[in-house]
Design a protein around this motif. Structure first.
Motif, short mmCIF file in Angstrom:
data_model
loop_
_atom_site.label_atom_id
_atom_site.label_comp_id
_atom_site.label_asym_id
_atom_site.label_seq_id
_atom_site.Cartn_x
_atom_site.Cartn_y
_atom_site.Cartn_z
N LYS A 107 26.77 25.00 3.81
CA LYS A 107 26.73 26.39 3.35
C LYS A 107 26.73 26.45 1.83
O LYS A 107 25.98 27.23 1.21
N LYS A 108 27.55 25.61 1.23
CA LYS A 108 27.61 25.57 -0.23
C LYS A 108 26.30 25.07 -0.81
O LYS A 108 25.78 25.61 -1.79
N LYS A 129 23.59 27.78 -0.60
CA LYS A 129 23.71 28.78 -1.66
C LYS A 129 23.08 28.27 -2.96
O LYS A 129 22.32 28.99 -3.62
N SER A 130 23.36 27.03 -3.29
CA SER A 130 22.82 26.44 -4.51
C SER A 130 21.30 26.38 -4.47
O SER A 130 20.62 26.76 -5.44
N GLN A 131 20.74 25.94 -3.34
CA GLN A 131 19.29 25.80 -3.25
C GLN A 131 18.58 27.15 -3.20
O GLN A 131 17.50 27.32 -3.77
N VAL A 132 19.19 28.12 -2.53
CA VAL A 132 18.60 29.46 -2.47
C VAL A 132 18.57 30.07 -3.87
O VAL A 132 17.57 30.68 -4.27
N GLU A 133 19.64 29.92 -4.61
CA GLU A 133 19.68 30.46 -5.97
C GLU A 133 18.61 29.82 -6.85
O GLU A 133 17.98 30.50 -7.67
N GLN A 134 18.39 28.52 -6.68
CA GLN A 134 17.34 27.84 -7.45
C GLN A 134 15.96 28.39 -7.10
O GLN A 134 15.11 28.59 -7.98
N LEU A 135 15.74 28.64 -5.81
CA LEU A 135 14.45 29.18 -5.38
C LEU A 135 14.23 30.60 -5.89
O LEU A 135 13.12 30.96 -6.30
N LYS A 138 23.43 36.23 -0.54
CA LYS A 138 24.52 35.81 0.34
C LYS A 138 24.01 34.84 1.40
O LYS A 138 22.91 35.03 1.94
N ILE A 139 24.80 33.83 1.67
CA ILE A 139 24.49 32.87 2.73
C ILE A 139 25.31 33.26 3.94
O ILE A 139 26.54 33.38 3.86
N ASP A 184 19.75 43.46 -1.37
CA ASP A 184 20.67 42.34 -1.14
C ASP A 184 19.98 41.34 -0.21
O ASP A 184 19.56 41.71 0.90
N ILE A 185 19.87 40.11 -0.65
CA ILE A 185 19.20 39.08 0.13
C ILE A 185 20.22 38.27 0.92
O ILE A 185 21.20 37.75 0.36
N HIS A 186 20.01 38.17 2.22
CA HIS A 186 20.86 37.36 3.10
C HIS A 186 20.00 36.24 3.69
O HIS A 186 18.91 36.49 4.20
N ILE A 187 20.49 35.01 3.61
CA ILE A 187 19.76 33.86 4.12
C ILE A 187 20.64 33.08 5.09
O ILE A 187 21.82 32.83 4.81
N ASN A 188 20.08 32.70 6.22
CA ASN A 188 20.80 31.92 7.23
C ASN A 188 20.98 30.48 6.73
O ASN A 188 20.00 29.79 6.44
N TRP A 189 22.21 30.01 6.66
CA TRP A 189 22.48 28.67 6.12
C TRP A 189 21.86 27.56 6.97
O TRP A 189 21.62 26.46 6.47
N LEU A 190 21.56 27.83 8.24
CA LEU A 190 20.97 26.80 9.11
C LEU A 190 19.62 26.33 8.60
O LEU A 190 19.14 25.25 9.00
#
Length: 222
Positions: free
Chosen positions: A116-117, A120-126, A142-143, A158-164
Motif C-alpha cells: 500500500k505504501k 502510494k509512492s508510485q501513483v504520486e510519481q505517475l 488516496k490508495i 479526488d483520485i482513488h486507486i486500488n492498491w492491488l
C-alpha cells in the motif's frame, strides 16, 4: 442438462427410460466436452495469485512478476518487509518471538502494508508525470482497498486507486492512473474521453485488455 466440474446432470421426465437418457448424453458428448473446457478455462482465469502460506520460499506477486520470499530472524519488535534489488527477492525480517510460531498471517499483513505504501509512492510519481500535460491536477490522491473498482475520480477531483494494481505489470497501474486523471476533464467514457487517454498512452487498449483478462485474479488479492 447442467454441466459442472464434478458432474453432468440431466433433468428428464420420470417415465423416460434410462437407456434413452444415456443415448441423449452420448449425443451431446462433444457439447459437454466443450462446456467442461470453458469451465476449466474460466477457473484458471480466477486462480488466485497469492501463495497459500506466507513463509520462506513463497512466491510473492509484485508488478507482474513473482518474487521469492526469504524469512530472516530479527531483533526488531515487528515484522519489516524489504524488497532486495540486489538479490531480486522479498525479505521478511521476523522478530525472534514470532519465529517459533506460525507467522504466515503476520507476514501477509506486513506485505500488504508495504505494498500500500509502495502503491502510494508510485501513483504520486505517475500523477507528477502526466498531470501537467493537460492540467489534470487531482485534489487528493488516496490508495484504497476496493472490491469491485480499480480507481475512481470524485466530483471534487479526488483520485482513488486500488492498491492491488501494484501486483499487476507497471503499465497497468499507469493506465488506471491516467484513466482517472482524464476523468478530471471528461466525466464520461465518450469518444472524446478515450481520445484524451490515447494522447497520454497510445497503447492504452492493450493495457485495458490485460486488466479485463486478469482482473478477476488480481481482485482476489494477496
Amino acid at each position: 442438462m447442467i454441466v459442472t466440474p464434478s458432474k453432468v446432470e440431466v433433468v428428464a421426465p420420470v417415465k423416460v427410460a434410462e437407456h434413452k437418457i444415456h443415448q441423449f448424453v452420448q449425443s451431446k458428448r462433444e457439447w459437454i466436452v466443450r462446456a467442461l473446457a470453458k469451465i476449466a478455462a474460466k477457473s484458471q482465469q480466477h486462480e488466485t495469485l497469492a501463495p497459500a502460506v506466507y513463509g520462506h520460499g513463497a512466491d510473492i506477486p509484485y508488478q507482474g512478476v513473482s518474487y521469492k520470499l526469504t524469512v530472516r530472524p530479527t531483533k526488531l519488535k515487528k515484522i519489516k518487509i524489504e524488497f532486495s534489488q540486489e538479490f531480486i527477492e522479498f525479505i521478511a525480517h521476523v522478530p525472534d518471538a514470532l519465529m517459533i510460531h506460525d507467522h504466515s498471517a503476520e507476514i501477509k499483513e506486513a506485505l500488504i502494508r508495504w505494498m500500500k505504501k509502495e502503491s502510494k509512492s508510485q501513483v504520486e510519481q505517475l500523477v507528477n508525470r502526466y498531470a501537467e500535460k493537460k492540467q489534470l491536477f487531482p485534489q487528493t490522491i488516496k490508495i484504497k482497498t476496493q472490491k469491485s473498482r480499480w480507481g475512481s475520480c470524485g466530483i471534487h477531483n479526488d483520485i482513488h486507486i486500488n492498491w492491488l494494481l501494484i501486483i499487476a505489470p507497471p503499465e497497468v497501474l499507469e493506465y488506471v492512473v491516467v484513466h482517472e486523471l482524464c476523468h478530471i476533464k471528461i466525466r464520461n467514457h465518450s469518444a472524446h474521453f478515450w481520445a484524451l487517454v490515447a494522447e497520454h498512452l497510445p497503447d492504452y487498449q492493450s493495457r485495458r485488455y490485460w486488466l479485463k483478462k486478469h482482473g478477476s485474479s488480481l481482485m482476489m488479492g494477496l
